[in-house]
Each structure stands twice: as C-alpha cells, then as structure tokens.
Design an enzyme around this catalytic site. Structure first.
Site, short mmCIF file in Angstrom:
data_model
loop_
_atom_site.label_atom_id
_atom_site.label_comp_id
_atom_site.label_asym_id
_atom_site.label_seq_id
_atom_site.Cartn_x
_atom_site.Cartn_y
_atom_site.Cartn_z
N ASP A 1 56.19 -0.57 124.80
CA ASP A 1 56.87 -1.87 124.90
C ASP A 1 58.24 -1.70 124.27
O ASP A 1 58.50 -0.67 123.64
CB ASP A 1 56.07 -2.96 124.15
CG ASP A 1 55.85 -2.57 122.70
OD1 ASP A 1 54.78 -1.99 122.42
OD2 ASP A 1 56.74 -2.80 121.86
N GLY B 1 56.93 0.84 119.85
CA GLY B 1 57.86 -0.08 120.49
C GLY B 1 59.24 0.59 120.52
O GLY B 1 59.72 1.07 119.50
N MET C 1 53.56 1.86 113.23
CA MET C 1 52.96 1.33 112.01
C MET C 1 52.31 2.38 111.11
O MET C 1 51.62 2.03 110.17
CB MET C 1 51.93 0.23 112.40
CG MET C 1 52.58 -0.91 113.17
SD MET C 1 51.45 -2.20 113.74
CE MET C 1 50.96 -2.95 112.22
N GLU C 2 52.54 3.66 111.40
CA GLU C 2 51.86 4.70 110.61
C GLU C 2 52.71 5.92 110.23
O GLU C 2 52.50 6.52 109.15
CB GLU C 2 50.63 5.25 111.38
CG GLU C 2 49.54 4.23 111.64
CD GLU C 2 49.78 3.40 112.89
OE1 GLU C 2 50.57 3.85 113.75
OE2 GLU C 2 49.20 2.31 113.01
N GLU D 1 44.51 6.57 121.51
CA GLU D 1 45.47 7.62 121.19
C GLU D 1 44.81 8.99 120.99
O GLU D 1 45.49 10.00 121.03
CB GLU D 1 46.28 7.22 119.94
CG GLU D 1 47.17 6.00 120.23
CD GLU D 1 47.83 5.42 118.98
OE1 GLU D 1 48.92 4.84 119.13
OE2 GLU D 1 47.27 5.54 117.89
N1 ADE Z 1 53.30 0.09 118.39
C1 ADE Z 1 53.51 -0.13 119.71
N2 ADE Z 1 54.40 -1.11 119.89
C2 ADE Z 1 54.76 -1.53 118.65
C3 ADE Z 1 55.63 -2.53 118.17
N3 ADE Z 1 56.32 -3.30 119.02
N4 ADE Z 1 55.75 -2.69 116.84
C4 ADE Z 1 55.04 -1.92 115.99
N5 ADE Z 1 54.20 -0.96 116.39
C5 ADE Z 1 54.05 -0.77 117.71
#
Ligand code: ADE
Length: 233
Positions: free
Chosen positions: A195, A76, A171-172, A11
């Site tokens: 995703d 995601g 996640m951040e 990143e």
């Molecule tokens: N970062 C990228 N894809 C993710 C997902 N499916 N869940 C949490 N963090 C992500």
C-alpha cells in the site's frame, strides 16, 4: 546459521512449506523452525507484529545460533515513486515513533544509540541482485522507517518522507536491526509494497498483502541460491 524472519503467516508460510528436514524449537512467545531451504541450513520464524515482538524474536534467533538475519515482509510505500508490488531493500533503518525531542534529541533517536542502523553491505548487494530478478516490479534501495503504527494518511507519509527520508514504513525492521547491531550480527530487511501508506492504505493492504508477500519471498529464495553457492551460508 542464516535466519529468516517475517511478522505474519503470509510473510513466511510460502518458505515454511518448502522447508526440508524441519525441526521445531519452542521458545517463550515464539516458535522457531530449523531446516534446509535451497540447500542452505536456516532458522525460519514468524515473530508477530510490532517492534517488541520483533526484538524478542530476533533475540531468540540469535540465541538459537543465527549469524545473519534476513527480515522479509510487506510495507507501506513512502517514496513517491513506489507502487504496490515494488520492492525495497534496506540501506538503513530508523524507529520513527521514538520521540525524545523534549530533551533535544533528533526525532527517532534513542539517547545513547545510533539514530539509524545500517544494513549489511553484502546482504544488501545479494538482496538487490535477487530482487532485480522479480519481473514487472521496480526495486529501490532505501531507508526503512519502523514504528508501532500502521501509517494510513498523507500527513503520515509526508512526515516519514521529510523528517526521515524514508522509502517505506513498516512495524518491525528497525527493532530487528537494533538487536542484531548490538550483537554484531549482519542483517537486511526486504519489503514489498502492499500500500502507499495513505488514505487507501487499509483497503490496499488487505487486498494486496498476500499477493505482494510473494515478491519478498522470491527475493529470499534468490538470496538463498546465491548465499548457498558461497561459503559460510
Ligand atoms: N505494513 C504494510 N503497510 C504498512 C503501513 N501502511 N504502515 C505500517 N506498516 C505497514
């Protein structure tokens, strides 16, 4: 000074490779880089994965002189229209894994704190303009849901969509948002979709993450060009 932060090497490595006049600042648990990108003085760092790493790194950035923070990375997709490669610019952020519902707080709410942290309007507008220059992908503005979980099920996606109206899961971001908000420092989170957070998320993430990380990086570059042209970058 403007700070740019990601969670993983993929990143930030493209930006790090272009950083001029690079200096290294070692801090407990994290390395910060100071330098110039697109003519703009910046701090740049990889904070690591998850909310604790993100909060710690954001705190170090603020101590090192950050007056605005851009988080760049992948996520995601939760919004049903989002496809791999698309870009989300944060309107606001929530911590979807906070659960004090037993004490009658709404899901995601930390007692005594706001349920959602609002991103800075100016940084959002600049990010949106820059994101629309990335060809072949769609850009949406929306809520970013953060938690210490990799979401990889349709139930998980559904929960984030119905309970939080989230556009994407990562996640951040909300941890950075919480730290910045407490310090009165403007921030924005830019995420490209690696995703769709469902049953194929683990495979898609591994396949597409390095590719789509480039989209978020393109947005940051476009933002720097714009912010460099205005005062106080
Ligand atoms: N970062 C990228 N894809 C993710 C997902 N499916 N869940 C949490 N963090 C992500």
């Amino acid at each position: 000074m403007l700070a740019i932060m990601g969670a993983m090497d993929e990143e930030i490595e493209l930006l790090l490779a272009e950083l001029q006049e690079r200096e290294t600042l070692e801090r407990p648990g994290v390395t910060l880089y100071r330098g110039v990108l697109e003519g703009v003085p910046v701090l740049l760092t990889k904070g690591g994965i998850g909310k604790v790493n993100a909060a710690m790194t954001a705190t170090h950035l603020l101590h090192a002189g950050a007056t605005r923070v851009i988080f760049t990375g992948v996520a995601g997709g939760v919004h049903p229209n989002l496809r791999v490669g698309d870009i989300v610019v944060s309107t606001d952020l929530v911590q979807h894994d906070v659960d004090v519902t037993a004490l009658n707080y709404a899901p995601g709410t930390i007692p005594g704190e706001t349920p959602c942290w609002a991103a800075d309007e100016h940084l959002r507008a600049v990010a949106l303009e820059a994101a629309r220059e990335v060809e072949g992908v769609q850009t949406v503005e929306g809520r970013v849901a953060s938690g210490d979980q990799f979401i990889a099920s349709s139930e998980g996606v559904q929960r984030l969509w119905t309970e939080f109206s989230a556009s994407c899961a990562e996640m951040e971001g909300a941890a950075v948002a919480q730290v910045c908000a407490k310090a009165g420092v403007p921030f924005v989170v830019i995420r490209s979709v690696s995703d769709t957070a469902d049953h194929s998320a683990n495979v898609d993430y591994r396949t597409f993450m390095p590719l789509v990380a480039r989209h978020a990086k393109q947005v940051v570059r476009g933002m720097l060009t714009r912010l460099g042209a205005s005062a106080g970058a």
